[in-house]
Design a protein around this motif. Structure first.
Motif, short mmCIF file in Angstrom:
data_model
loop_
_atom_site.label_atom_id
_atom_site.label_comp_id
_atom_site.label_asym_id
_atom_site.label_seq_id
_atom_site.Cartn_x
_atom_site.Cartn_y
_atom_site.Cartn_z
N MET A 13 1.12 -1.24 -0.34
CA MET A 13 -0.04 0.01 -0.31
C MET A 13 0.83 1.21 0.31
SD MET A 13 -3.32 -1.10 0.36
CE MET A 13 -3.97 0.11 0.71
N ALA A 14 0.77 2.33 -0.47
CA ALA A 14 1.38 3.58 -0.31
C ALA A 14 0.38 4.34 -0.30
CB ALA A 14 2.39 3.59 -1.76
N SER A 15 1.54 5.37 0.16
CA SER A 15 0.63 6.78 -0.10
C SER A 15 0.85 8.11 -1.48
CB SER A 15 0.75 7.55 0.75
OG SER A 15 2.39 8.12 0.98
N TYR A 54 0.69 -2.16 -5.55
CA TYR A 54 1.41 -4.32 -5.72
C TYR A 54 0.91 -5.30 -4.76
CZ TYR A 54 4.78 -7.08 -7.03
OH TYR A 54 6.30 -8.45 -7.39
N TYR A 55 1.27 -6.15 -5.23
CA TYR A 55 0.25 -7.34 -4.42
C TYR A 55 1.25 -8.36 -5.60
CZ TYR A 55 -3.74 -8.16 -7.51
OH TYR A 55 -4.18 -8.47 -8.63
N GLU A 56 1.53 -9.56 -4.80
CA GLU A 56 1.33 -11.58 -5.53
C GLU A 56 0.43 -11.90 -4.75
OE1 GLU A 56 5.27 -11.68 -4.63
OE2 GLU A 56 5.96 -10.31 -5.40
N HIS A 57 -0.24 -12.99 -5.42
CA HIS A 57 -0.83 -14.13 -5.19
C HIS A 57 -0.07 -15.62 -4.83
CE1 HIS A 57 -3.81 -17.54 -5.93
NE2 HIS A 57 -4.24 -16.80 -5.86
N PHE A 58 -0.29 -15.95 -3.74
CA PHE A 58 -0.05 -17.81 -3.39
C PHE A 58 -0.43 -18.76 -2.58
CE2 PHE A 58 3.49 -14.07 -2.45
CZ PHE A 58 4.61 -14.34 -2.90
N SER A 81 11.66 -0.07 -6.83
CA SER A 81 11.74 -0.75 -8.19
C SER A 81 11.14 -1.22 -8.41
CB SER A 81 13.16 -0.80 -7.91
OG SER A 81 13.80 -1.29 -9.32
N LEU A 82 10.43 -2.14 -7.43
CA LEU A 82 9.57 -3.14 -7.89
C LEU A 82 8.15 -3.22 -8.14
CD1 LEU A 82 9.02 -5.98 -7.77
CD2 LEU A 82 8.49 -5.85 -4.98
N ILE A 83 7.75 -1.77 -7.35
CA ILE A 83 6.63 -1.21 -8.11
C ILE A 83 6.37 -0.71 -9.06
CG2 ILE A 83 4.48 0.25 -7.18
CD1 ILE A 83 6.30 -0.07 -3.76
N GLN A 84 7.50 -0.21 -9.53
CA GLN A 84 7.79 1.09 -10.94
C GLN A 84 7.91 -0.01 -12.28
OE1 GLN A 84 10.66 4.14 -8.94
NE2 GLN A 84 9.76 4.71 -10.65
N SER A 85 8.62 -1.52 -11.58
CA SER A 85 8.27 -2.08 -12.95
C SER A 85 7.20 -2.56 -13.23
CB SER A 85 9.48 -3.20 -12.36
OG SER A 85 8.66 -3.77 -11.65
N ASN A 86 6.35 -2.72 -12.48
CA ASN A 86 4.73 -3.56 -12.01
C ASN A 86 4.15 -2.53 -12.96
OD1 ASN A 86 5.44 -6.62 -12.82
ND2 ASN A 86 6.04 -5.72 -10.42
N GLN A 91 -0.71 4.14 -9.93
CA GLN A 91 -1.78 4.46 -9.99
C GLN A 91 -2.37 2.72 -8.66
OE1 GLN A 91 -3.72 6.01 -11.28
NE2 GLN A 91 -1.74 6.75 -12.00
N ASP A 92 -3.84 3.19 -8.46
CA ASP A 92 -4.58 2.25 -7.95
C ASP A 92 -5.07 1.27 -8.11
OD1 ASP A 92 -6.01 1.17 -5.35
OD2 ASP A 92 -6.59 2.52 -4.84
N VAL A 93 -3.96 -0.35 -8.07
CA VAL A 93 -4.94 -1.18 -8.33
C VAL A 93 -6.28 -2.09 -8.23
CG1 VAL A 93 -2.38 -1.56 -9.57
CG2 VAL A 93 -3.01 -3.07 -7.71
#
Length: 97
Positions: A13-15, A54-58, A81-86, A91-93
């Motif tokens: 989560m981000a501001s 950003y999120y990952e499913h498991f 970097s991980l967030i920006q690459s995806n 934007q709020d996904v």
């Protein structure tokens, strides 16, 4: 009897100013809603952290927990970097959820 499929998520989560919160949940929809209605005095309320970026499913809980711990130990630059690459525009996904 069919096997039950499990869902676990590690998420950021981000501001707007890119303050971050990393979490783990088994219900991403409920957890995002909780962050958006955060009670006063919580970290997410104090820094206005209310956008899922950003999120990952498991399917295995131990894998999700291990990934959350791994991400929390990363440097801030690596997390960004991980967030920006995806999600390069941050934007709020979960905007349409």
């Amino acid at each position: 009897m069919p096997l039950r499929q499990y869902h676990f998520y590690v998420y950021f989560m981000a501001s707007r100013s890119h303050d971050l919160y990393i979490g783990f949940t088994n219900n991403i929809f409920r957890r995002v809603a909780e962050h958006r209605t955060a009670p006063a005095g919580t970290h997410t309320a104090r820094y206005n952290i209310n956008r899922l970026v950003y999120y990952e499913h498991f399917t295995y809980v131990l894998n999700a927990i291990a990934r959350e711990k791994e991400l929390k130990n990363w440097t801030r630059e690596k997390k960004l970097s991980l967030i920006q690459s995806n999600n390069p525009t941050w934007q709020d996904v979960a905007h349409d959820w």
